[in-house]
Every structure is written in C-alpha cells, then in structure tokens.
Design an enzyme around this catalytic site. Structure first.
Site, mmCIF file in Angstrom:
data_model
loop_
_atom_site.group_PDB
_atom_site.id
_atom_site.type_symbol
_atom_site.label_atom_id
_atom_site.label_comp_id
_atom_site.label_asym_id
_atom_site.label_seq_id
_atom_site.Cartn_x
_atom_site.Cartn_y
_atom_site.Cartn_z
ATOM 1 N N GLU A 143 37.794 41.588 39.267
ATOM 2 C CA GLU A 143 37.552 41.690 37.824
ATOM 3 C C GLU A 143 36.508 42.758 37.510
ATOM 4 O O GLU A 143 36.602 43.452 36.494
ATOM 5 C CB GLU A 143 37.098 40.334 37.271
ATOM 6 C CG GLU A 143 38.118 39.217 37.430
ATOM 7 C CD GLU A 143 39.469 39.549 36.820
ATOM 8 O OE1 GLU A 143 39.515 40.308 35.831
ATOM 9 O OE2 GLU A 143 40.489 39.059 37.343
ATOM 10 N N GLU A 183 46.134 46.723 38.331
ATOM 11 C CA GLU A 183 45.824 45.549 39.148
ATOM 12 C C GLU A 183 45.726 45.925 40.624
ATOM 13 O O GLU A 183 44.860 45.412 41.350
ATOM 14 C CB GLU A 183 46.883 44.463 38.944
ATOM 15 C CG GLU A 183 46.925 43.865 37.545
ATOM 16 C CD GLU A 183 45.645 43.137 37.185
ATOM 17 O OE1 GLU A 183 44.941 42.682 38.113
ATOM 18 O OE2 GLU A 183 45.343 43.020 35.991
#
Length: 427
Positions: free
Chosen positions: A280, A359
C-alpha cells in the site's frame, strides 16, 4: 406492433447473452492450472484442500455469472422503460405531482432509482445469500439491508444532480454541453474523493486507529523508511460483514488514509501484514492515487464527448418511438444511462489493465522494501483461500473483473522474488 417487436428482440437478446455467459463460465472458460505451474506455490492444490478447491470454483463461477448478467440487466430495463413509453408516463406523472419542473425532475429520478433498485435487489440478495452459504460473508440481514439503503441514498442525490445539470446544459449549451459538464465534474470528483474517507466510508463501517500499538510502530517505521508522512494506520471492523481480507489507501491530502481490515490482522502474521502495508505504501510513493484520479478525469472527458455524439444520434433516431419531446427531456434519462453504462463497461478492460500494472508495481515495491518475498507468497495464498478466489480465472473474467493480477500471477512473481533472495550474491 413495432414496440412489441423491439421488446421481444431485447428480451431474446438478453436471454441469449445470459446463456452465452453461463456456457462460457461453466463449460468453455478455462480456469485450470498450467502444467508449468503445477506443484509450485502458485498451484492451489498446494495450499487449498480438495473441498476448498471445489467450493472456490463453484463460488467464483456463480459470482461471475451474477456480475455479467447484472450489468446488461440495467440496459434491458432502461430500454424497456423507453420503448414502452413508461419513462414518458413517469415524467408526466412527476410533473403533475410536483407541478414545478425542478421538483418534478427530482421526483422522476427518485422513481427511476427506486424502480431500478427494486428490480436489481433480487440478484443482489442472491449474491448476498451465496456469500453467506460459502462462508465468505458474515453480515447479518439487517446490516446488509442497511448498506443497500445507504447505497440508494448516496447514489440518488448524485444521479439527480448529474441529470438536472446535464439536461440543463444540453438545453442551454447544446454544442459544448459535454465540455461544460466535464468542467463541473472536476471539482465535484475532487470533493467526493477528498471527503470519502472521513464522511462516506464511516457510514458503512467503524474506523479507528490500529489497536496493536507494537504492530503500528513497525508499520510506521516502514513508512518512515519509505519517506511517507504517517501518524496513524487505521483499522476497520470488517469482520462483522466478511471473512475475506483487504487493505487499501484512499483519499487525498490531509484526508489520506491507509486502512487495514481487522480480518487481515486476525489471519495474517506480522511479516505478512508488513508486506501488505509495504504494498500500500508503494501506491503512495508511486502516486498511484493521483495518477488514477488524473486518468479518471481524462477518461471522463473522452467519455462525455462520446456520450454527446451517441446521445444525439440515438435521440434523433428514437425520439418519436421513445415519446421524447425535446433533447433535454428528463424522460430521456434512461437513454443517457444506457450510453454511460455501456461506455463504462467497454472501457473496463483498459482501466483494469492499468490497475493491474499499478498493482504489480506495488507488489515489486513491497518485495524491495521488505526483502521478504516469502511473506508475499503466503499472504496471497491466504487471500485466495479466504475469498475463495480462482487463482487463474477465465480470460473474460480477468479482463472485465480483475483490477489486480490473478493470484497465480502474483504468487509466481513472489516465488521468483523469494528465490532471488535465497540466491547468494556474487562478490
């Protein structure tokens, strides 16, 4: 007779589409594990039981079926409202009931929103019951109904605002209404993006600083290493609703939040949680939130231009059939919504591909930050198990539904990273 013909054609088209999707997911779609992957940590047979493999396949296929038949259901319903003249009747009734044009438009959008919610609710209920049956959801019926109600009361005013403003612009600025509309959506989008973490998200769940202070200290140390200004990591009580795991970054500026689901805290070890948090943080460091926001605004500009061309073309062709009086007739809202939904669906393979690229980059960042590819492998294995995910979904499912690389791809990448860590470096 012509109206009945179009209604019959639309019904047949929707049924044929549903049969194709069913056949693809249950008969043709390939979700098997390639020979080259068998026996590796990316092979679900190595970390799932035979029972888990069966139910994950069944659960995923049914869930994907519900997704693919729900999207065109809106198109089907909106088309029937137009072709049957029912949209015209709702608009006329709204005007008679409210008397003032502005209020009548609010009434029309409310009735339309309520109608579509009622029609889609059975499929959502099936999806909810499916998740309960397979142990993915832990949400009570009362909580689920509360979320559906919140969805309605958040979406209705936004839709009403957009409909009223867009049709007003079409009336006043026919040629460049789409450009004016885009200029107005920019500050609204930024505002919603800013307030979402502190106003909208807390309506659904309770957010609070991470309770495990020792773990928070480790995460903040990792954040400091990444040069990220962070004072808190937030925890959210998702265990009341689901048995799956997640973590994410949301918001911009002072309202930015790094959030961990409590299920993630319960099911992952500290090193796995640190890997997830490093992932993250990678999004933050690489400014994916801002890139995504900018990309959305650019895509929405192109989308509004396309909407302008398609809307007026279809309006000219079908105004009489749909019983529309003028181009800014509120009764034409279903036509506008069909176009918006279709364009969004058509763009999803592109937006998903961009998301998957980001991602994967965040995964690479997490490995480089933690030097723990093994934690990445076990984290993704546990995520796949908790969510009953297909590690290698069929092609159409991947391009239309997956904003992340498949679990098979992510585990393979992490396995390679872990092997690289074990390989002695040459002096």
């Amino acid at each position: 007779m012509r109206v009945r013909k179009w209604m019959a054609l639309a019904t047949v088209a929707y049924i044929l589409y549903g049969l194709f999707i069913y056949s693809y997911l249950f008969l043709m779609g390939d979700s098997s594990v390639p020979e080259s992957v068998k026996g590796t940590s990316a092979d679900p047979h190595t970390f799932m039981t035979s029972h888990e493999l069966v139910i994950s396949e069944n659960f995923s296929n049914i869930r994907n079926l519900l997704y693919f038949i729900t999207i065109p259901l809106d198109w089907y319903v909106f088309f029937l409202l137009l072709i049957s003249g029912f949209s015209r009747k709702i608009a006329d009734w709204s005007l008679a009931a409210a008397r003032f044009k502005f209020l009548s438009k609010l009434v029309y959008v409310f009735v339309l929103s309520l109608l579509t919610m009622i029609i889609s609710l059975p499929i959502k209920w099936i999806g909810y019951q499916l998740s309960l049956h397979y142990g993915v959801s832990a949400q009570s019926t009362a909580s689920w109904l509360k979320d559906q109600t919140l969805d309605f009361w958040i979406q209705y005013p936004l839709l009403a605002l957009c409909a009223i403003v867009f049709f007003w612009l079409i009336q006043k600025r026919r040629k460049h209404w789409w450009l004016y509309a885009w200029c107005l959506t920019v500050p609204v989008t930024l505002f919603l993006f800013f307030i979402q973490p502190v106003v909208i998200d807390p309506l659904y769940n309770n957010f609070y600083p991470l309770k495990d202070q020792a773990l928070e200290k480790k995460i903040l140390t990792l954040a400091d290493k990444a040069h990220i200004p962070a004072d808190h990591v937030y925890e959210v009580n998702m265990s009341e609703k689901t048995n799956t795991m997640n973590a994410y970054v949301t918001g911009i500026g002072e309202n930015k939040r790094i959030v961990l689901w409590d299920t993630t805290l319960q099911k992952l070890k500290d090193q796995e949680i640190l890997f997830i948090m490093a992932h993250e943080m990678g999004h933050y460091v690489m400014k994916h939130v801002y890139i995504g926001l900018a990309g959305y605004l650019v895509l929405s500009l192109a989308g509004l231009f396309a909407i302008d061309r398609l809307y007026f073309y279809l309006y000219q062709k079908g105004a009489a059939t749909f019983r529309l009086k003028v181009s800014h007739d509120i009764a034409a809202l279903p036509l506008l919504l069909i176009i918006v939904s279709m364009l969004s669906f058509a763009a999803s393979p592109f937006t998903n591909a961009v998301s998957r690229h980001q991602e994967r980059a965040a995964d690479e960042y997490a490995v480089n930050m933690t030097k723990d590819g093994e934690a990445g492998v076990t984290s993704f294995q546990k995520l796949a198990k908790s969510g009953l995910s297909q590690v290698n979904p069929p092609f159409l499912v991947k391009i239309f539904r997956y904003g992340h690389p498949t679990m098979m791809e992510r585990i393979m990448d992490m396995e390679k990273a872990a092997e690289k860590e074990k390989t002695p470096k040459k002096q």
